[in-house]
Write an enzyme that holds these catalytic residues in place. Structure first.
Site, PDB file in Angstrom:
ATOM      1  CE  LYS A   1      -4.253  -1.899   2.104  1.00  0.00           C
ATOM      2  NZ  LYS A   1      -4.042  -3.355   1.958  1.00  0.00           N
TER       3      LYS A   1
HETATM    4  C1  PLP Z   1      -4.680  -4.322   1.250  1.00  0.00           C
HETATM    5  C2  PLP Z   1      -3.958  -5.667   1.409  1.00  0.00           C
HETATM    6  C3  PLP Z   1      -4.484  -6.504   0.331  1.00  0.00           C
HETATM    7  C4  PLP Z   1      -5.554  -6.602  -0.402  1.00  0.00           C
HETATM    8  O1  PLP Z   1      -5.543  -5.732  -1.430  1.00  0.00           O
HETATM    9  P1  PLP Z   1      -6.662  -5.053  -2.366  1.00  0.00           P
HETATM   10  O2  PLP Z   1      -6.103  -4.147  -3.176  1.00  0.00           O
HETATM   11  O3  PLP Z   1      -7.666  -4.569  -1.122  1.00  0.00           O
HETATM   12  O4  PLP Z   1      -7.432  -6.563  -2.916  1.00  0.00           O
HETATM   13  C5  PLP Z   1      -3.566  -7.830   0.330  1.00  0.00           C
HETATM   14  N1  PLP Z   1      -2.313  -7.898   1.056  1.00  0.00           N
HETATM   15  C6  PLP Z   1      -2.030  -7.087   1.867  1.00  0.00           C
HETATM   16  C7  PLP Z   1      -0.801  -6.990   2.822  1.00  0.00           C
HETATM   17  C8  PLP Z   1      -2.733  -5.880   2.044  1.00  0.00           C
HETATM   18  O5  PLP Z   1      -2.166  -4.756   2.898  1.00  0.00           O
END
Ligand code: PLP
Length: 431
Positions: free
Chosen positions: A107
């Protein structure tokens, strides 16, 4: 580029407006009015270009003239300030590691890009804007780091006291500067309710303009395309079809990958791997989209019952289910399967996966049983150190803490404790 609301295709705004608003006034997600096409030369000889140029080529058509190239380049350079290595795990199976950023989760990319865009759009404004965000763990840290020291932007993060990991709490509470953390005596849902109430409060907004750093914002969604370009740039050398398996929660990441493919990036197939929060895999099986209450799992960042970005994926395929299924397969896995995969892959290949990456790995392996002849890449979305307390003990000892963790250890937590009470929060925000 214009963006329309998925609720009303006549409602159109610029990239700038879409970033500032987040959601359309009718609560619809914004979607680009056109899907730009990649230049053939970039596609055919991608290995000859450097990552910053590739990222610029990918995102610039979506930004248009709203950010001049010189500033956009700076934002991209800040976003891609850490590596995205592709590691071989076993024959035809590669992990794309997206966790080398400041908060050890993928993220970071979306948060940094969005912070860069918002910072650019706010320059020269004398009244600061406050990014207000509730977090159950990973989002808050990424947003805090992304917006740290961005002029004209203050960040207030709400998190449920005692319900995020120690590492996640440190990532939220030790930056200082323009970042404040409200430690709420309650649950994540309480935090979200407080944030929603604040956004509807005109008196508060007049005094202190608010904005969200929500994952549905186009400036958090679209830069995630970069991962797929970087992966393909390397995978191309193996001269096989490339398939990518994405551990999915709100489906933003995979939706960005599918956008890259829609632009012409030669990714042959996508696999959406979920935990038991399996609304999309069930939809693929029986055609009924029926979210059920979210269940807590080891891959907690994917505990999403009603993935918002799935609407964008459907739109990309003009709501044509058959076309969608030709490009995307969805599987679900239990916590038991996830832990077993983590143990087995470590035992056989000495590669340590976090629970989210392990779900992605499982999705890839299941797909490859029927389609063995490809280069399979799964996305490793978080560093295993973030999930130490829920890992099998045998694996815990194998985790080496990266420097991002060591840097945090000496730092002091600073938070403002309060009850899950709107009046109390409003008073704090008003002063
Ligand atoms: C947010 C997150 C996801 C999921 O990603 P999306 O874009 O919401 O499908 C998967 N793994 C981790 C570690 C995350 O922080």
């Amino acid at each position: 580029m214009q963006y329309y609301s998925l609720q009303n295709h006549q409602h159109r705004v610029s990239f700038r407006e879409a970033v500032i608003q987040g959601l359309a006034p009718d609560r619809g997600l914004y979607f680009p009015a056109e899907i730009p096409k990649l230049e053939k030369r970039l596609k055919d000889t991608i290995e000859e270009y450097d990552p910053l140029f590739i990222a610029l080529s990918a995102i610039q058509p979506f930004v248009g003239d709203d950010i001049p190239e010189k500033d956009l380049k700076k934002i991209i350079a800040d976003t891609l300030s850490f590596p995205f290595p592709l590691r071989k795990v076993e024959e035809n199976v590669y992990a794309l590691e997206l966790f080398h950023g400041p908060t050890l989760a993928f993220k970071d990319v979306g948060a940094h890009f969005m912070a860069g865009c918002l910072g650019y759009f706010r320059r020269g404004e004398d009244k600061p804007v406050t990014v207000l965000v509730a977090t159950s763990g990973d989002t808050g840290g990424a947003v805090a780091h992304g917006f740290y020291n961005v002029p004209g932007v203050q960040v207030v993060i709400l998190y449920p006291s005692g319900k995020v990991s120690d590492l996640q709490e440190k990532q939220l509470t030790t930056l200082g500067g323009n970042i404040s953390a409200l430690e709420i005596n309650g649950t994540f849902d309480d935090c979200q309710r407080l944030v929603k109430t604040a956004f509807l409060d005109d008196e508060l907004q007049t005094r202190r303009p608010l904005t969200s750093a929500n994952s549905i914002n186009v400036a958090r969604w679209l830069p995630q395309m970069f991962y797929y370009f970087m992966a393909y740039r390397e995978a191309k050398q193996w001269k096989k079809e490339t398939v990518m398996s994405v551990p999915s929660g709100n489906f933003g990441n995979i939706c960005a990958g599918m956008m890259a493919a829609a632009m012409g990036l030669p990714i042959h197939h996508f696999i959406a791997a979920t935990n038991v929060n399996d609304t999309v895999p069930r939809y693929f099986r029986n055609g009924a989209y029926e979210p059920q209450p979210a269940v807590a799992t080891l891959s907690n960042a994917m505990d999403v019952a009603d993935p918002s970005n799935f609407a964008r994926i459907l739109q990309m395929f003009a709501q044509n289910e058959r076309a969608l299924k030709a490009s995307l397969t969805a599987y679900r896995f239990t916590d038991e399967q996830t832990v077993a995969a983590m143990e087995e892959v470590f035992a056989k290949h000495e590669y340590l996966m976090d629970p989210h990456g392990a779900v992605g790995y499982l999705g890839l392996k299941q797909y490859q049983q029927k389609h063995p002849n490809n280069t399979g890449i799964f996305l490793e979305t978080a560093h295993p150190v973030k999930f130490l307390n829920t890992m099998p003990e045998s694996l815990q000892q194998q985790v080496t803490a990266p420097e991002q963790v060591q840097e945090l250890s000496g730092k002091q937590k600073v938070s403002v404790k309060m009850d899950a009470d709107y009046g109390q929060m409003k008073e704090w925000l008003m002063q």
